[in-house]
Design a protein around this motif. Sequence first.
Motif, PDB file in Angstrom:
ATOM      1  N   ASP A  50       0.827  -1.210   0.000  1.00 35.43           N
ATOM      2  CA  ASP A  50       0.000   0.000   0.000  1.00 35.43           C
ATOM      3  C   ASP A  50       0.859   1.256   0.000  1.00 35.43           C
ATOM      4  N   GLY A  51       1.940   1.247   0.779  1.00 32.08           N
ATOM      5  CA  GLY A  51       2.841   2.399   0.827  1.00 32.08           C
ATOM      6  C   GLY A  51       3.484   2.664  -0.515  1.00 32.08           C
ATOM      7  N   ILE A  52       3.993   1.616  -1.140  1.00 33.98           N
ATOM      8  CA  ILE A  52       4.633   1.768  -2.454  1.00 33.98           C
ATOM      9  C   ILE A  52       3.620   2.230  -3.494  1.00 33.98           C
ATOM     10  N   ASN A  53       2.434   1.643  -3.484  1.00 34.14           N
ATOM     11  CA  ASN A  53       1.435   2.044  -4.476  1.00 34.14           C
ATOM     12  C   ASN A  53       0.951   3.476  -4.253  1.00 34.14           C
ATOM     13  N   SER A  54       0.888   3.929  -3.024  1.00 35.18           N
ATOM     14  CA  SER A  54       0.519   5.325  -2.761  1.00 35.18           C
ATOM     15  C   SER A  54       1.584   6.271  -3.308  1.00 35.18           C
ATOM     16  N   ILE A  55       2.844   5.926  -3.094  1.00 34.07           N
ATOM     17  CA  ILE A  55       3.954   6.742  -3.601  1.00 34.07           C
ATOM     18  C   ILE A  55       3.953   6.755  -5.123  1.00 34.07           C
ATOM     19  N   ARG A  56       3.766   5.587  -5.714  1.00 36.70           N
ATOM     20  CA  ARG A  56       3.765   5.492  -7.175  1.00 36.70           C
ATOM     21  C   ARG A  56       2.566   6.239  -7.766  1.00 36.70           C
ATOM     22  N   ASP A  57       1.414   6.146  -7.113  1.00 36.87           N
ATOM     23  CA  ASP A  57       0.228   6.857  -7.586  1.00 36.87           C
ATOM     24  C   ASP A  57       0.464   8.368  -7.550  1.00 36.87           C
ATOM     25  N   ALA A  58       1.066   8.862  -6.463  1.00 37.63           N
ATOM     26  CA  ALA A  58       1.358  10.287  -6.343  1.00 37.63           C
ATOM     27  C   ALA A  58       2.344  10.746  -7.419  1.00 37.63           C
ATOM     28  N   ALA A  59       3.183   9.824  -7.873  1.00 37.55           N
ATOM     29  CA  ALA A  59       4.158  10.147  -8.920  1.00 37.55           C
ATOM     30  C   ALA A  59       3.605   9.907 -10.328  1.00 37.55           C
ATOM     31  N   GLY A  60       2.333   9.501 -10.413  1.00 43.24           N
ATOM     32  CA  GLY A  60       1.716   9.251 -11.713  1.00 43.24           C
ATOM     33  C   GLY A  60       2.128   7.935 -12.342  1.00 43.24           C
ATOM     34  N   LEU A  61       2.569   6.977 -11.513  1.00 42.86           N
ATOM     35  CA  LEU A  61       3.018   5.677 -12.011  1.00 42.86           C
ATOM     36  C   LEU A  61       1.987   4.592 -11.705  1.00 42.86           C
ATOM     37  N   GLY A  62       2.052   3.509 -12.440  1.00 45.41           N
ATOM     38  CA  GLY A  62       1.140   2.397 -12.231  1.00 45.41           C
ATOM     39  C   GLY A  62       1.397   1.669 -10.918  1.00 45.41           C
ATOM     40  N   GLY A 108       9.775 -13.659 -14.567  1.00 44.72           N
ATOM     41  CA  GLY A 108       9.860 -12.288 -15.064  1.00 44.72           C
ATOM     42  C   GLY A 108      11.299 -11.797 -15.016  1.00 44.72           C
ATOM     43  N   LYS A 109      11.451 -10.494 -15.187  1.00 43.84           N
ATOM     44  CA  LYS A 109      12.769  -9.864 -15.175  1.00 43.84           C
ATOM     45  C   LYS A 109      12.939  -9.089 -13.872  1.00 43.84           C
ATOM     46  N   MET A 110      14.030  -9.351 -13.187  1.00 46.93           N
ATOM     47  CA  MET A 110      14.314  -8.606 -11.966  1.00 46.93           C
ATOM     48  C   MET A 110      14.784  -7.205 -12.318  1.00 46.93           C
ATOM     49  N   LEU A 111      14.298  -6.221 -11.562  1.00 48.86           N
ATOM     50  CA  LEU A 111      14.702  -4.847 -11.825  1.00 48.86           C
ATOM     51  C   LEU A 111      15.618  -4.299 -10.745  1.00 48.86           C
ATOM     52  N   LEU A 126      10.571   2.155   4.375  1.00 47.88           N
ATOM     53  CA  LEU A 126      10.184   2.676   3.062  1.00 47.88           C
ATOM     54  C   LEU A 126      10.494   4.170   2.975  1.00 47.88           C
ATOM     55  N   ALA A 127      10.206   4.912   4.031  1.00 47.86           N
ATOM     56  CA  ALA A 127      10.501   6.352   4.037  1.00 47.86           C
ATOM     57  C   ALA A 127      12.001   6.594   3.895  1.00 47.86           C
ATOM     58  N   ALA A 128      12.822   5.781   4.551  1.00 45.30           N
ATOM     59  CA  ALA A 128      14.280   5.924   4.431  1.00 45.30           C
ATOM     60  C   ALA A 128      14.732   5.602   3.009  1.00 45.30           C
ATOM     61  N   TRP A 129      14.151   4.580   2.399  1.00 44.80           N
ATOM     62  CA  TRP A 129      14.499   4.257   1.017  1.00 44.80           C
ATOM     63  C   TRP A 129      14.119   5.392   0.072  1.00 44.80           C
ATOM     64  N   MET A 130      13.048   6.103   0.376  1.00 46.19           N
ATOM     65  CA  MET A 130      12.582   7.164  -0.514  1.00 46.19           C
ATOM     66  C   MET A 130      13.458   8.411  -0.464  1.00 46.19           C
ATOM     67  N   LEU A 140      10.505   3.688  -7.782  1.00 41.51           N
ATOM     68  CA  LEU A 140       9.790   4.513  -8.754  1.00 41.51           C
ATOM     69  C   LEU A 140      10.099   4.150 -10.208  1.00 41.51           C
ATOM     70  N   ALA A 141      10.743   3.040 -10.442  1.00 41.78           N
ATOM     71  CA  ALA A 141      10.994   2.615 -11.826  1.00 41.78           C
ATOM     72  C   ALA A 141       9.648   2.393 -12.513  1.00 41.78           C
ATOM     73  N   PRO A 142       9.399   3.095 -13.621  1.00 41.80           N
ATOM     74  CA  PRO A 142       8.081   3.025 -14.258  1.00 41.80           C
ATOM     75  C   PRO A 142       7.674   1.622 -14.702  1.00 41.80           C
TER      76      PRO A 142
END
Length: 171
Positions: A50-62, A108-111, A126-130, A140-142
């Motif tokens: 949920d945290g990652i998806n909230s951050i990605r959503d705020a950045a306009g990412l899927g 899949g492919k590891m990123l 997560l906040a420290a990683w950001m 935030l990799a698209p």
Amino acid sequence: MLFRRLLAFCFIILTGCQLANNIGPDGQPMRRIYYINSYDAGKIQFNMLDGINSIRDAAGLGSVKLNAELNAAAATHSRDMGVQSRAWHFGSDGSSPLERIKRVGYTGKMLGENISETFESELETLAAWMVNPPTRGIILAPEIGEIGFGWYQEANGKIWWTLVTGIPNLN
């Protein structure tokens, strides 16, 4: 009136005593240790998702979803870092993150992979990683579509966190 002043004075003195007990040997405030109980353990991966998806959503990412194989690779690496007593991207057997996701059957492919050694919660991690550009870039990799997240907590409270990101194989 005198009683209220006396009560306020005692409160101030007691508050000061409480603060003094929370100061570490280096003179800095001591941090709270986040102990993972069985109730919290069931929510941790979803809190991170949920945290990652909230951050990605705020950045306009899927949004991304959890992947069982990536979760397994992340959990195994977290435990291995605890055994090695160091946060680094190579396993005790010399394995790389790419080798570890292949072992668990991820097609899949590891990123990328983020790791941490801390006494803090998953969302504090997560906040420290950001705030760190390389780990922020992994989150935030698209192109990422899946994540795996795991942890291992030692008896003293230290937690080893691992986040693995990937691009699902759509074939």
